[in-house]
Each structure stands twice: as C-alpha cells, then as structure tokens.
Design an enzyme around this catalytic site. Sequence first.
Site, mmCIF file in Angstrom:
data_model
loop_
_atom_site.group_PDB
_atom_site.id
_atom_site.type_symbol
_atom_site.label_atom_id
_atom_site.label_comp_id
_atom_site.label_asym_id
_atom_site.label_seq_id
_atom_site.Cartn_x
_atom_site.Cartn_y
_atom_site.Cartn_z
ATOM 1 N N LYS A 246 0.815 -1.207 0.000
ATOM 2 C CA LYS A 246 0.000 0.000 0.000
ATOM 3 C C LYS A 246 0.855 1.266 0.000
ATOM 4 O O LYS A 246 2.023 1.258 0.414
ATOM 5 C CB LYS A 246 -0.944 -0.002 1.212
ATOM 6 C CG LYS A 246 -2.034 -1.088 1.176
ATOM 7 C CD LYS A 246 -3.166 -0.739 0.239
ATOM 8 C CE LYS A 246 -4.190 -1.864 0.068
ATOM 9 N NZ LYS A 246 -4.982 -2.117 1.266
ATOM 10 N N ARG B 164 -3.798 -10.644 3.540
ATOM 11 C CA ARG B 164 -4.009 -10.583 2.089
ATOM 12 C C ARG B 164 -2.784 -9.920 1.456
ATOM 13 O O ARG B 164 -2.515 -8.735 1.709
ATOM 14 C CB ARG B 164 -5.282 -9.801 1.785
ATOM 15 C CG ARG B 164 -5.670 -9.739 0.315
ATOM 16 C CD ARG B 164 -6.985 -8.975 0.157
ATOM 17 N NE ARG B 164 -7.419 -8.924 -1.237
ATOM 18 C CZ ARG B 164 -7.042 -7.996 -2.119
ATOM 19 N NH1 ARG B 164 -6.212 -7.024 -1.741
ATOM 20 N NH2 ARG B 164 -7.486 -8.030 -3.359
#
Length: 507
Positions: A450, A485
């Site tokens: 991210k 994830r």
Amino acid sequence: MNLLKSLAPSKFGCRSTATCRAACFSFFHSSADASVEVHSQEQEVVIALGSNVGDRLQNFDEALQAMKKSGVQITRHACLYETEPAYVTDQPQFLNSAVRGITKLGPHELLGVLKKIEKDMGRTDGIRYGPRLIDLDILFYGRFKVHSDILTVPHERIWERPFVMAPLMDLLGTDIDSDTVPYWHSFANHPGGLFESWKNLGGESLIGKDGMKRVLPIGNQLWDWSKRTSVMGILNLTPDSFSDGGNYPSVEAAVSQVRLMVAEGVDIIDFGAQSTRPMASRISPEEELDRLLPVLEAVRQMPEVEGKLLSVDTFYSQVASEAVDKGAHMVNDVSGGQLDPGMHNVVAALKVPYVAMHMRGDPSTMQNSGNLQYSDVCKEVASELYTRVRDAELSGIPSWRIIIDPGIGFSKKTEHNLDILTGLPTIRSEIAKISLAVSHVPMLIGPSRKRFLGEICAHSTAADRDPATVASVTTGILGGANIVRVHNVKDNLDAAKLCDAILLRRR
C-alpha cells in the site's frame, strides 16, 4: 401451579419489577395443568441450537428459516462451535450455537413452535442426551422466569454446559445494550451475572481445547482459524490496479500466477476483476464478470488447487452470485454492502463466508478530505464496521459466516493505517462492547504494497514495498489478525509462520 415471574435486579440498573411488568405485560395463571401464556409486546428471547446428525449446518439453516417463518425475528447470531458430546459420549460431535431474537409468541407458544420445527425436520424420540438431528431450547424469554409442567426458563442446565454458555455469551456485549439484558444477568448462578458464571466455568480458556472450538464453515470444511494464520494471495485481473494491474492479461498468465502461489503455500486465492485503488473508475458487473469467470473456471480445473479456498473480491451482488455458482467459496466486499443494496441478501442466500471491510464512500471518493476525518480511528472504524456487520446479520448472514477487515488504505491516511496496524486489539475490544460474537470472528488485514508503506520507506514502486509489507503483516498478526491478504505469498508466509510460533509460545 404454573409460574411466570419477572425479576428486576437494581445492581444492573433496571426499573422496578412492578413497573416493568405493568409497562410490558398482562398475563394470567390458569389451572395447574394448563400453560401460562403472555399477551404482550414483543419480547427478546435466546434460543440454543444443537445438531450432530446428518448435515449439521444445513440443519441449522433450515431451523433458522423455519423460526423466521413462525414468528421469531432473529437479530443476533452467536459464533459456531464444534463440540465433543456431553453425558452420552459415544456419538458424533455436535455443532452448537444460539440466536437472539424478538417474538410476540408467548413462552409456551414459542415452545410449541420449536417442537414442531424439530418434528417437521425429522427429529424423533431417542435416548436422552443422545444423537439428534436438531435440538432447539429456549434459554431466556424476555425478563421472565418461567416454570411449568413442560417448560423451565432459564433452561435449568445452562450453567454446567460450556457448549451452551459460550454461544450465550456471544449474544451479549460487555456493555448492556437493552433493558432486558440485566434480567438475564440476574438469572445467572453467580451474583456477578453471566460473565462471572462463564468465567467460573472456564470462560475463553475452554475454547480451542477440551473438545470445543470456534469454527467457520467454508467450502466443505469447518475452519478453525485460531490454529494458524492463513495467507490470502491476491490475483488482480485488472489493467489498472496499483501494484499488478495488467500483469495477467490472459487466462494462461493468471493460471500461471495461481500455480506459483499454490507452490508457495497460499491458503486462499482472492480474484479481483475491478480495481479499488484510489480514484479508480467503476466498471459494470458485466465487464467484471467477463474478466473474472474465464479465469475462475480455468483455475477450478487445476488439480493443484484442491483444498485451497477461492475468494471473489467484488462489491456487486451479481458478480458474487455468479462467481459462487462457478466455484468461489467466499465473497470479499470492500464496501461492506454499501455499494450494492442487494449484496447482503444475496450472500445470505448463497450461504458462504462474507468479508465485510471498512471504507467510507467508494474508491473514487474514499480519499476525499471528508472521508479522512477521524478523532479516534480505531474506535470509529470499529463502530462503522460493526454497523456494516449488523446490517449483514439482520439480512440473514450469521456471525459464524462473517470475517471483518478494518480496511487498511481505504479512507485512511498514513497515520491512520499505522494506528490500525497497532490497534487491532482495540478494534476487537470496541466491537466487543456491542457484540462478543463479532469481536471473536476472524479478522483479515490487507496492507500489502500500500501507498503508506511507500511513503514511510520512500519507495514509489509498489513491488519495492515487499519488505515493508512483511513488517506490517508481522505487526498485524501479533495484534490478532487471522488472515493476511498479500501479493508476495512466499515471504509473508514465512512471516506468518514465525508469528504463529511466537503466539504459541505466549499461550
């Protein structure tokens, strides 16, 4: 004489017994062998479920549907427990749970409804405590104690049965959420209420041992997620995802990536055919399905995916329905049901696990300034996420099929993401104030590659953020995440194994 009594303990802040009774009930006593019925407004009830014959989960689903049709509006579900049989031990393991609901049925009317459901489902008389297709017991009925020839409420053996007490506790929060709950605490066999009764029986220390474990039904298995961290591998079938968009332009390329993830030890493969990066444009369900289904169908034919779980990352109910029809085992919804009003009802009918994630707005608006305002990000994420789960539960998705995701990177600044990574226990404890069941469900985190990791580590290229991803995953697992994830399965699986070993040593 049949008896029905209302108790109002002042220690839990209730109104007086007389006031409660006058405000809510009119009831009558008939002859000694006649049943007492309550003519009243709606009453909160708790009903326990058990099954150890046939398709146990299907038995639960059928019983719940029958209850709804018979006048019981189910408002909360406990977790699902697989337990060793009690009393008569030479029989299969049980599934146990409980539900909380509202009904206008009187206590004996409710008992009659439950007995009819048991009979209609095929339950027959057998040995006491022996195998049964379905067992439905009234644990609590409103604010009342009931004692008659055929019904005793609270159920007289609650306090000695962990397989009853654990689901019962799930239906509560650590905060009192209704005027009825204090009465239930007053009925406990301990002056400290239900929490002390559960603690004295063994409490949370009983879960995971002594023949009792929380499970989540997925695929053809009952998954005990507490044993180890599960790794979910990301497969983006999009041209515009922030990390790997366009990397798998063909079915063959996608299948090759799945084969690599399986070889590296992935547990769950998450198929995404719509980008949810900031400012992403939304595509139609039809276009999403065009990208998704050919790959999903090809992967389902791969022998090596046997035993692996397949997830569809979508906020469209149509995509969820068709993907499950083609073999997906679970639905991962970044919107928690906010972007398609039909999602919760569809998933409830599909009877598959549902990942509800926290996000404000949609991918095109989630990073707007208004969506990035938090006074306490962990508390607000917990509250908003629980609202999503509550809506899902009222639509018929039980707690035992729900996974929560605090939404790292979605409607969050860098500091918010860091606070969430280190504050997962706070998120659980905040949810526990309202629902212990939801606080116990598996938690998924998705920090992989991210932007906030790039900002902290000065890496503009997403693939260069893998070491930071490993660090964030490690922090999350040690804080209570059950599923991670990730794009890079191999390295994050090693991190998960180390964290699991540390957590085992702690226990």
